[in-house]
Design a protein around this motif. Structure first.
Motif, PDB file in Angstrom:
ATOM      1  N   GLN A  31     -12.670 -54.261   2.158  1.00 12.29           N
ATOM      2  CA  GLN A  31     -14.118 -54.258   2.397  1.00 12.29           C
ATOM      3  C   GLN A  31     -14.764 -55.533   1.846  1.00 12.29           C
ATOM      4  O   GLN A  31     -15.734 -56.039   2.407  1.00 12.29           O
ATOM      5  CB  GLN A  31     -14.762 -53.032   1.757  1.00 12.29           C
ATOM      6  CG  GLN A  31     -16.256 -52.957   1.971  1.00 12.29           C
ATOM      7  CD  GLN A  31     -16.889 -51.773   1.285  1.00 12.29           C
ATOM      8  OE1 GLN A  31     -16.352 -51.226   0.319  1.00 12.29           O
ATOM      9  NE2 GLN A  31     -18.037 -51.361   1.773  1.00 12.29           N
ATOM     10  N   ASN A  32     -14.222 -56.070   0.780  1.00  9.55           N
ATOM     11  CA  ASN A  32     -14.770 -57.272   0.148  1.00  9.55           C
ATOM     12  C   ASN A  32     -14.177 -58.563   0.692  1.00  9.55           C
ATOM     13  O   ASN A  32     -14.566 -59.644   0.265  1.00  9.55           O
ATOM     14  CB  ASN A  32     -14.552 -57.200  -1.358  1.00  9.55           C
ATOM     15  CG  ASN A  32     -15.262 -56.018  -1.969  1.00  9.55           C
ATOM     16  OD1 ASN A  32     -16.397 -55.724  -1.620  1.00  9.55           O
ATOM     17  ND2 ASN A  32     -14.603 -55.313  -2.863  1.00  9.55           N
ATOM     18  N   ASP A  33     -13.232 -58.455   1.626  1.00  8.95           N
ATOM     19  CA  ASP A  33     -12.575 -59.623   2.216  1.00  8.95           C
ATOM     20  C   ASP A  33     -13.421 -60.112   3.390  1.00  8.95           C
ATOM     21  O   ASP A  33     -13.398 -59.540   4.478  1.00  8.95           O
ATOM     22  CB  ASP A  33     -11.167 -59.223   2.686  1.00  8.95           C
ATOM     23  CG  ASP A  33     -10.380 -60.371   3.274  1.00  8.95           C
ATOM     24  OD1 ASP A  33     -10.978 -61.433   3.563  1.00  8.95           O
ATOM     25  OD2 ASP A  33      -9.169 -60.198   3.475  1.00  8.95           O
ATOM     26  N   PHE A  36     -11.501 -60.896   6.740  1.00  9.56           N
ATOM     27  CA  PHE A  36     -10.622 -59.900   7.356  1.00  9.56           C
ATOM     28  C   PHE A  36     -10.914 -59.833   8.856  1.00  9.56           C
ATOM     29  O   PHE A  36     -12.070 -59.810   9.262  1.00  9.56           O
ATOM     30  CB  PHE A  36     -10.867 -58.524   6.725  1.00  9.56           C
ATOM     31  CG  PHE A  36      -9.769 -57.529   7.009  1.00  9.56           C
ATOM     32  CD1 PHE A  36      -8.772 -57.308   6.083  1.00  9.56           C
ATOM     33  CD2 PHE A  36      -9.715 -56.837   8.208  1.00  9.56           C
ATOM     34  CE1 PHE A  36      -7.745 -56.392   6.329  1.00  9.56           C
ATOM     35  CE2 PHE A  36      -8.699 -55.925   8.470  1.00  9.56           C
ATOM     36  CZ  PHE A  36      -7.709 -55.710   7.528  1.00  9.56           C
ATOM     37  N   PRO A  37      -9.869 -59.805   9.691  1.00 10.76           N
ATOM     38  CA  PRO A  37     -10.074 -59.751  11.153  1.00 10.76           C
ATOM     39  C   PRO A  37     -10.584 -58.366  11.583  1.00 10.76           C
ATOM     40  O   PRO A  37      -9.817 -57.474  11.925  1.00 10.76           O
ATOM     41  CB  PRO A  37      -8.689 -60.065  11.720  1.00 10.76           C
ATOM     42  CG  PRO A  37      -7.730 -59.730  10.632  1.00 10.76           C
ATOM     43  CD  PRO A  37      -8.463 -59.929   9.336  1.00 10.76           C
ATOM     44  N   LYS A  38     -11.878 -58.199  11.549  1.00  9.08           N
ATOM     45  CA  LYS A  38     -12.505 -56.889  11.699  1.00  9.08           C
ATOM     46  C   LYS A  38     -12.371 -56.258  13.082  1.00  9.08           C
ATOM     47  O   LYS A  38     -12.512 -55.049  13.212  1.00  9.08           O
ATOM     48  CB  LYS A  38     -13.971 -56.975  11.295  1.00  9.08           C
ATOM     49  CG  LYS A  38     -14.129 -57.257   9.812  1.00  9.08           C
ATOM     50  CD  LYS A  38     -15.581 -57.378   9.403  1.00  9.08           C
ATOM     51  CE  LYS A  38     -15.759 -57.516   7.917  1.00  9.08           C
ATOM     52  NZ  LYS A  38     -15.190 -58.699   7.331  1.00  9.08           N
ATOM     53  N   GLN A  39     -12.090 -57.036  14.100  1.00  6.72           N
ATOM     54  CA  GLN A  39     -11.975 -56.478  15.452  1.00  6.72           C
ATOM     55  C   GLN A  39     -10.523 -56.286  15.889  1.00  6.72           C
ATOM     56  O   GLN A  39     -10.262 -55.791  16.977  1.00  6.72           O
ATOM     57  CB  GLN A  39     -12.694 -57.381  16.465  1.00  6.72           C
ATOM     58  CG  GLN A  39     -14.153 -57.602  16.157  1.00  6.72           C
ATOM     59  CD  GLN A  39     -14.934 -56.303  16.025  1.00  6.72           C
ATOM     60  OE1 GLN A  39     -14.773 -55.390  16.824  1.00  6.72           O
ATOM     61  NE2 GLN A  39     -15.757 -56.201  14.993  1.00  6.72           N
ATOM     62  N   GLU A  40      -9.595 -56.665  15.053  1.00  9.22           N
ATOM     63  CA  GLU A  40      -8.172 -56.682  15.431  1.00  9.22           C
ATOM     64  C   GLU A  40      -7.552 -55.287  15.465  1.00  9.22           C
ATOM     65  O   GLU A  40      -7.872 -54.430  14.666  1.00  9.22           O
ATOM     66  CB  GLU A  40      -7.405 -57.582  14.464  1.00  9.22           C
ATOM     67  CG  GLU A  40      -6.020 -57.941  14.927  1.00  9.22           C
ATOM     68  CD  GLU A  40      -6.015 -58.603  16.289  1.00  9.22           C
ATOM     69  OE1 GLU A  40      -5.445 -58.003  17.220  1.00  9.22           O
ATOM     70  OE2 GLU A  40      -6.579 -59.695  16.418  1.00  9.22           O
ATOM     71  N   TYR A  49      -2.055 -62.077   9.037  1.00  5.87           N
ATOM     72  CA  TYR A  49      -3.247 -62.374   8.244  1.00  5.87           C
ATOM     73  C   TYR A  49      -3.059 -61.913   6.794  1.00  5.87           C
ATOM     74  O   TYR A  49      -3.314 -62.658   5.853  1.00  5.87           O
ATOM     75  CB  TYR A  49      -4.495 -61.709   8.844  1.00  5.87           C
ATOM     76  CG  TYR A  49      -5.675 -61.833   7.924  1.00  5.87           C
ATOM     77  CD1 TYR A  49      -6.423 -63.007   7.883  1.00  5.87           C
ATOM     78  CD2 TYR A  49      -6.002 -60.815   7.029  1.00  5.87           C
ATOM     79  CE1 TYR A  49      -7.475 -63.163   6.989  1.00  5.87           C
ATOM     80  CE2 TYR A  49      -7.054 -60.958   6.126  1.00  5.87           C
ATOM     81  CZ  TYR A  49      -7.777 -62.131   6.117  1.00  5.87           C
ATOM     82  OH  TYR A  49      -8.807 -62.296   5.221  1.00  5.87           O
ATOM     83  N   LEU A  50      -2.619 -60.675   6.631  1.00 11.14           N
ATOM     84  CA  LEU A  50      -2.494 -60.113   5.290  1.00 11.14           C
ATOM     85  C   LEU A  50      -1.437 -60.833   4.454  1.00 11.14           C
ATOM     86  O   LEU A  50      -1.642 -61.062   3.263  1.00 11.14           O
ATOM     87  CB  LEU A  50      -2.188 -58.613   5.369  1.00 11.14           C
ATOM     88  CG  LEU A  50      -3.339 -57.765   5.913  1.00 11.14           C
ATOM     89  CD1 LEU A  50      -2.860 -56.360   6.254  1.00 11.14           C
ATOM     90  CD2 LEU A  50      -4.496 -57.725   4.926  1.00 11.14           C
ATOM     91  N   GLU A  51      -0.327 -61.205   5.079  1.00 14.81           N
ATOM     92  CA  GLU A  51       0.719 -61.919   4.340  1.00 14.81           C
ATOM     93  C   GLU A  51       0.212 -63.247   3.802  1.00 14.81           C
ATOM     94  O   GLU A  51       0.606 -63.677   2.719  1.00 14.81           O
ATOM     95  CB  GLU A  51       1.938 -62.134   5.229  1.00 14.81           C
ATOM     96  CG  GLU A  51       2.737 -60.857   5.439  1.00 14.81           C
ATOM     97  CD  GLU A  51       3.921 -61.042   6.371  1.00 14.81           C
ATOM     98  OE1 GLU A  51       4.155 -62.168   6.847  1.00 14.81           O
ATOM     99  OE2 GLU A  51       4.618 -60.047   6.616  1.00 14.81           O
ATOM    100  N   LEU A  52      -0.681 -63.896   4.535  1.00 10.37           N
ATOM    101  CA  LEU A  52      -1.172 -65.220   4.139  1.00 10.37           C
ATOM    102  C   LEU A  52      -2.446 -65.189   3.303  1.00 10.37           C
ATOM    103  O   LEU A  52      -2.717 -66.132   2.561  1.00 10.37           O
ATOM    104  CB  LEU A  52      -1.426 -66.073   5.392  1.00 10.37           C
ATOM    105  CG  LEU A  52      -0.192 -66.404   6.221  1.00 10.37           C
ATOM    106  CD1 LEU A  52      -0.598 -67.097   7.514  1.00 10.37           C
ATOM    107  CD2 LEU A  52       0.785 -67.260   5.431  1.00 10.37           C
ATOM    108  N   ASN A  53      -3.230 -64.107   3.418  1.00  9.70           N
ATOM    109  CA  ASN A  53      -4.579 -64.140   2.847  1.00  9.70           C
ATOM    110  C   ASN A  53      -4.952 -63.003   1.912  1.00  9.70           C
ATOM    111  O   ASN A  53      -6.031 -63.046   1.321  1.00  9.70           O
ATOM    112  CB  ASN A  53      -5.611 -64.152   3.988  1.00  9.70           C
ATOM    113  CG  ASN A  53      -5.438 -65.350   4.883  1.00  9.70           C
ATOM    114  OD1 ASN A  53      -5.719 -66.466   4.475  1.00  9.70           O
ATOM    115  ND2 ASN A  53      -4.972 -65.120   6.087  1.00  9.70           N
ATOM    116  N   ALA A  54      -4.129 -61.993   1.800  1.00 10.76           N
ATOM    117  CA  ALA A  54      -4.546 -60.806   1.047  1.00 10.76           C
ATOM    118  C   ALA A  54      -3.825 -60.695  -0.289  1.00 10.76           C
ATOM    119  O   ALA A  54      -2.938 -59.859  -0.468  1.00 10.76           O
ATOM    120  CB  ALA A  54      -4.342 -59.545   1.884  1.00 10.76           C
TER     121      ALA A  54
END
Length: 76
Positions: A31-33, A36-40, A49-54
């Motif tokens: 929620q705070n990201d 985050f690709p919100k429509q994906e 995305y998560l592997e690189l950014n989360a």
């Protein structure tokens, strides 16, 4: 083609600030990201995305579990 909600929208239904459940914690942090690709809906794109950014996601197995919950819900 039937409407299918995004993974992010589903994930937001799993939030619970008081829960120790890993999926709930993932949802709280996502929620705070702001990026985050919100429509994906795609597992591969979300996983990339998560592997690189989360950095807030301690294990990709938590995402795998959340995504399976999402898929199960989308079958109805």
């Amino acid at each position: 083609m039937a409407y299918r909600e995004s993974f992010y929208r589903f994930l937001m239904t799993q939030r619970d600030a008081d829960s120790k459940d890993e999926v709930a914690q993932f949802a709280n942090n996502a929620q705070n990201d702001q990026t985050f690709p919100k429509q994906e809906q795609s597992y591969e794109k979300l996983s990339d995305y998560l592997e690189l950014n989360a950095g807030y996601l301690p294990s990709m197995s938590i995402f795998d579990r959340a995504y399976q919950m999402y898929r199960d819900k989308m079958l109805y």
